[in-house]
Design a protein around this motif. Sequence first.
Motif: not given
Length: 190
Positions: A171-190
């Motif tokens: 669960y923690l690894e999935t949550s961390l991967n989701d956070l990394n993925a959403s963080g990278q997606a947010s960084a790509a939008n800027y």
Amino acid sequence: MALTAEDIVNKQFKPKPRLSEGYDADEVDDFLDEIVKAYRAIKAENDELNQKLVGAQGRIDELERARSSGAVSVVGAGAVAGVEGPNDSATSSQLLQLARKLHDQHIQEGLNERERIIEEGKAQVQRNIAEAEQRQKNEINELELQRVAIERRVEELKLFEKEYRTQLKQYLETSLNDLNASGQASAANY
């Protein structure tokens, strides 16, 4: 030193720690009480027999004194008869033999009773030991069953802990991967 009923009553035993081998203190006390009762009864009977012996010995002494003086009073069948002459020696001898026979009979009865009580006591001790051993076996079996049940429960809890840690890690690894993925997606939008 002769053992008295008071010695038995006043005997103190050191208590054993709980959950150790030993006998039930109440059961031992009850048995000692029975021994004291039997001991006191035998002692009373022995005292009574000794008193009878002293009385018989006194009567024998009296008859021997009377024989040596030439006249013997014999009490028999509820009548008193004066006996003099050649029969007084035979009568004294017969009374002496009778007194000795009664004395020996009373002593033998006392000894037989003592042996019977001792044998009953030994048998009771054997029964108590057998019962205590059976109780001990039953308690050991019960404790063994409890130990097995506790070990089984510990294994179940260990398995639950392992599964829980695995699920939590996933669960923690999935949550961390989701956070990394959403963080990278947010960084790509800027």
